[in-house]
Design a protein around this motif. Structure first.
Motif, PDB file in Angstrom:
ATOM      1  N   ASP A 142      45.844  42.227  49.790  1.00  0.00           N
ATOM      2  CA  ASP A 142      45.989  40.878  49.249  1.00  0.00           C
ATOM      3  C   ASP A 142      44.813  40.005  49.674  1.00  0.00           C
ATOM      4  O   ASP A 142      44.275  39.244  48.868  1.00  0.00           O
ATOM      5  CB  ASP A 142      47.298  40.252  49.736  1.00  0.00           C
ATOM      6  CG  ASP A 142      48.501  40.870  49.044  1.00  0.00           C
ATOM      7  OD1 ASP A 142      48.287  41.613  48.062  1.00  0.00           O
ATOM      8  OD2 ASP A 142      49.637  40.622  49.489  1.00  0.00           O
ATOM      9  N   GLU A 145      41.751  40.722  47.735  1.00  0.00           N
ATOM     10  CA  GLU A 145      41.788  40.145  46.395  1.00  0.00           C
ATOM     11  C   GLU A 145      41.641  38.634  46.445  1.00  0.00           C
ATOM     12  O   GLU A 145      41.026  38.036  45.549  1.00  0.00           O
ATOM     13  CB  GLU A 145      43.073  40.565  45.677  1.00  0.00           C
ATOM     14  CG  GLU A 145      42.964  42.017  45.236  1.00  0.00           C
ATOM     15  CD  GLU A 145      44.236  42.568  44.632  1.00  0.00           C
ATOM     16  OE1 GLU A 145      45.173  41.782  44.406  1.00  0.00           O
ATOM     17  OE2 GLU A 145      44.276  43.782  44.388  1.00  0.00           O
ATOM     18  N   THR A 146      42.165  38.026  47.494  1.00  0.00           N
ATOM     19  CA  THR A 146      42.021  36.575  47.635  1.00  0.00           C
ATOM     20  C   THR A 146      40.553  36.170  47.687  1.00  0.00           C
ATOM     21  O   THR A 146      40.159  35.157  47.129  1.00  0.00           O
ATOM     22  CB  THR A 146      42.718  36.101  48.923  1.00  0.00           C
ATOM     23  OG1 THR A 146      44.065  36.533  48.873  1.00  0.00           O
ATOM     24  CG2 THR A 146      42.685  34.600  49.036  1.00  0.00           C
ATOM     25  N   GLY A 148      38.137  37.807  46.380  1.00  0.00           N
ATOM     26  CA  GLY A 148      37.394  38.295  45.227  1.00  0.00           C
ATOM     27  C   GLY A 148      36.841  39.695  45.371  1.00  0.00           C
ATOM     28  O   GLY A 148      35.899  40.061  44.678  1.00  0.00           O
ATOM     29  N   LEU A 149      37.406  40.488  46.259  1.00  0.00           N
ATOM     30  CA  LEU A 149      37.033  41.908  46.309  1.00  0.00           C
ATOM     31  C   LEU A 149      38.209  42.704  45.754  1.00  0.00           C
ATOM     32  O   LEU A 149      39.266  42.149  45.471  1.00  0.00           O
ATOM     33  CB  LEU A 149      36.725  42.330  47.745  1.00  0.00           C
ATOM     34  CG  LEU A 149      35.466  41.706  48.358  1.00  0.00           C
ATOM     35  CD1 LEU A 149      35.422  41.960  49.850  1.00  0.00           C
ATOM     36  CD2 LEU A 149      34.211  42.268  47.702  1.00  0.00           C
TER      37      LEU A 149
ATOM     38  N   ALA B   4      48.726  35.325  46.304  1.00  0.00           N
ATOM     39  CA  ALA B   4      47.685  35.904  47.145  1.00  0.00           C
ATOM     40  C   ALA B   4      46.692  36.721  46.321  1.00  0.00           C
ATOM     41  O   ALA B   4      45.541  36.854  46.685  1.00  0.00           O
ATOM     42  CB  ALA B   4      48.313  36.769  48.207  1.00  0.00           C
ATOM     43  N   ASN B   7      42.773  36.250  41.768  1.00  0.00           N
ATOM     44  CA  ASN B   7      41.403  36.679  42.029  1.00  0.00           C
ATOM     45  C   ASN B   7      40.445  35.522  41.806  1.00  0.00           C
ATOM     46  O   ASN B   7      40.150  35.131  40.691  1.00  0.00           O
ATOM     47  CB  ASN B   7      41.064  37.835  41.083  1.00  0.00           C
ATOM     48  CG  ASN B   7      39.832  38.553  41.549  1.00  0.00           C
ATOM     49  OD1 ASN B   7      38.951  37.955  42.154  1.00  0.00           O
ATOM     50  ND2 ASN B   7      39.766  39.842  41.276  1.00  0.00           N
ATOM     51  N   TYR B  10      35.394  35.839  41.225  1.00  0.00           N
ATOM     52  CA  TYR B  10      34.372  36.832  41.439  1.00  0.00           C
ATOM     53  C   TYR B  10      34.854  38.199  40.987  1.00  0.00           C
ATOM     54  O   TYR B  10      35.932  38.651  41.365  1.00  0.00           O
ATOM     55  CB  TYR B  10      34.035  36.873  42.925  1.00  0.00           C
ATOM     56  CG  TYR B  10      33.045  37.920  43.327  1.00  0.00           C
ATOM     57  CD1 TYR B  10      33.441  38.961  44.166  1.00  0.00           C
ATOM     58  CD2 TYR B  10      31.730  37.889  42.888  1.00  0.00           C
ATOM     59  CE1 TYR B  10      32.549  39.927  44.567  1.00  0.00           C
ATOM     60  CE2 TYR B  10      30.833  38.852  43.273  1.00  0.00           C
ATOM     61  CZ  TYR B  10      31.240  39.860  44.124  1.00  0.00           C
ATOM     62  OH  TYR B  10      30.334  40.809  44.534  1.00  0.00           O
TER      63      TYR B  10
END
Lengths: 329, 303
Positions: A142, A145-146, A148-149, B4, B7, B10
């Protein structure tokens, strides 16, 4: 923003850090001190971003590390949410570290190359007793992803990522323990301009989402202008001017701030403007100038500047300057 | 989409290839090692010696201490590939079982060095107050020539293979500790250590999880050389009668016993001498290869 509304989240009072210099091998004696931070005071309201700018070596990063008690201060107090961090026992301080986090400048040095990404970002949780398991793995995914990966990055090692991606991992780690206050120590300075913008936007989005408070340390005034609510300008271990962003950028009062702002590149090739170019180097913090520390390079310096240190006075609400030439009112 | 997983901003480059599970033979380090010629020669030679030592009872059925006076001073032949000594003992058996003893002692020294070298080195490098005292003691030990100090300690404790292990370890632990300390001093200042501290990690956790794992490369290189020195020093000690007591077939003992008959039966000293030299050489080649691959500061270009 109403300043008087509530007790500030972080209040720094008279912070001093002198790094002693020793000479001699066997019977070393103290020959002086690097006055990295000298009598620095400021406060940050909850949810606010304070930008801290200044040249290299002016004590910005030292200030950030002092606040998190990564190095012990020579004097001064740091009150976080009403608690004096200096007075805490080591164990109590350790437990407080859930609330206070830091994002480092160097995306290569700040991740342990022998650990997997998921272990890096969940370390703050494991330290405070969370057991490895599916829940923790889920949390790691999580967090990734938060910032941006992708969640499938969790099993990889830091060397498999680019600088910008690594910085995102560093940010994910800083977020893991749900902190309230984050020191961004030159968090975007090492990144390419395009990546800088992404990361700054990410930091802003995260601030809105998790109600974070930032101390944003940087030397790039453009980035600071974008992210900060208020800005403090440091020169040779001292804060010379504090104001809210708009006031500072529109009407800088301290000559040093004026010089810094006139150095921001303007993306108009034919634009003509008065550049204020400082001469000489920053004096040594081992033996700082008497009086106003800026007088050796200040184009307006007078006799009084050489002798008496100017106090920081409030010019307007929330706008404080330490300069003899600026009078209140 | 949960909160959570929103995204933000990015899109990472989407190479969805699932990362393969970590395996040593797939790492870059291993790939570089097997392409390193000197390392492979050393590794193969050492593997042969180590296997021979480990499988000694399978290689020769002759007791290394079985006397056969009738067969004394037999030169190498089909019956006795390495000849016999002044008591008619099979030299092959003695050299093969000697590998077991010598490498065993080397391994003991290696383990003691790894344990105490890491403990003392980490203590000196991480705890500032301990650095001065520990390193001055290490200097005192290192001021003596290695062989002389080992002989002194072994003589004081009385000859046995255990004393040899202790004596050689005491000689090399300060050197290992120094190397570990040097790495710890570098790694402790890195930002990920500060990050761990800021996350509330205890000092114990920082040393174990963050500092030591990043100090392993120079330590592994050093240990491979220490193994070589230990085998050599052990041979010297038993040659001088300070290692395992005489009937025990260590390489040093065999050479010591054979030296009286060097003119008449040169194979008694020559063969264990060559084996000893090859073993030490193989460990040095191995160590050189490890250093080239693991220690990037000393990295050399390979054509």
């Amino acid at each position: 923003m109403t300043v008087a509304a509530a007790r500030p989240l972080l209040e720094v009072q008279g912070l001093v850090k002198h790094f002693p210099i020793y000479e001699g091998l066997m019977f070393s004696r103290r020959v002086g001190a690097v006055q990295a931070v000298d009598d620095v005071s400021f406060s940050i309201q909850a949810g606010e971003t304070l930008g801290l700018v200044g040249e290299s070596g002016c004590g910005k990063s030292t200030t950030g590390r002092l606040i998190l008690r990564l190095i012990p201060p020579t004097a001064g107090s740091i009150r976080y949410d009403g608690v004096d961090l200096q007075a805490l026992e080591p164990e109590a301080m350790r437990l407080k570290r859930r609330d206070l986090q830091i994002i480092f400048q160097d995306p290569y040095g700040s991740l342990n190359p022998r650990m997997r990404v998921e272990d890096i970002i969940t370390e703050p949780l494991v330290i405070f007793g969370e057991k490895p398991g599916p829940a923790l793995t889920k949390r790691a995914r999580d967090l990734l992803e938060t910032v941006g990966l992708a969640s499938f990055h969790a099993k990889r090692y830091p060397h498999e990522f680019s600088g910008g991606q690594r910085q995102r991992i560093g940010i994910a780690r800083a977020l893991a323990s749900h902190p309230k206050f984050i020191v961004c120590d030159e968090a975007v300075s090492a990144l390419d301009v395009s990546i800088q913008a992404q990361v700054v936007n990410l930091l802003q989005d995260l601030q809105d989402e998790f109600k974070l408070t930032y101390l944003f340390i940087a030397h790039d005034l453009g980035v600071v202008k974008h992210i900060s609510d208020r800005v403090a300008v440091m020169y040779l271990g001292k804060i010379v001017e504090v104001a809210d962003k708009r006031t500072l950028y529109r009407q800088p009062l301290h000559p040093y701030t004026q010089a810094l702002l006139s150095a921001i590149p303007v993306p108009k090739p034919r634009a003509r403007r008065a550049r204020m170019v400082l001469k000489g180097d920053v004096p040594s913090p081992i033996n700082p100038p008497t009086g106003c520390r800026f007088h050796t390079r200040c184009p307006y310096a007078k006799e009084v500047c050489r002798e008496i240190e100017p106090p920081r006075i409030a010019i307007a609400t929330g706008h404080e300057v330490a300069c003899h030439l600026v009078k209140a009112g | 989409m949960t909160e959570a997983s929103s995204n933000i901003g990015y899109a990472p480059e989407l190479d969805e290839t699932p990362p393969q599970p970590w395996a040593f033979w797939r790492t870059d380090t291993f790939q570089r090692l097997i392409r390193h010629r000197a390392f492979m020669v050393g590794a193969v030679l050492f593997a042969i010696v180590a296997l021979v030592g480990a499988l000694a009872p399978l290689i020769t059925s002759v007791d290394p201490n079985a006397l056969s006076i009738r067969n004394k001073f037999k030169p190498p032949s089909w019956e006795y590939p390495f000849g016999t000594d002044n008591f008619g003992r099979s030299q092959l058996s003695r050299v093969v079982y000697g590998a077991r003893l010598s490498l065993g002692i080397g391994l003991g020294v290696l383990v003691l060095n790894a344990v105490f070298g890491v403990l003392l080195g980490a203590a000196a490098g991480y705890v500032r107050k301990l650095d001065g005292p520990l390193m001055r003691v290490a200097d005192a030990f290192m001021a003596f020539p290695a062989i002389l100090l080992a002989i002194g300690i072994a003589a004081a404790l009385g000859p046995s293979s255990m004393t040899a292990v202790i004596a050689i370890s005491v000689v090399y632990i300060p050197r290992t500790a120094r190397i570990v300390r040097a790495s710890v001093l570098v790694v402790r200042e890195m930002e990920f250590v500060q990050a761990a501290l800021a996350s509330g990690a205890t000092h114990y956790r920082i040393v174990r999880k963050h500092v030591l794992p990043n100090c392993m490369a120079p330590l592994i290189v050093q240990l491979s050389f220490i193994f070589a020195y230990a085998v050599l020093t052990e041979a010297v000690l038993s040659f001088l009668g300070l290692g395992a007591a005489p009937p025990a077939p260590t390489w040093g003992n065999i050479i010591a016993e054979g030296r009286t008959y060097m003119r008449e039966a040169e194979w008694i000293t020559l063969i264990p001498g060559i084996v000893l030299a090859v073993t030490v050489l193989s460990l040095n080649l191995l160590g050189d290869g490890l250093r080239d691959v693991l220690d990037p500061r000393l990295k050399v270009q390979q054509g």
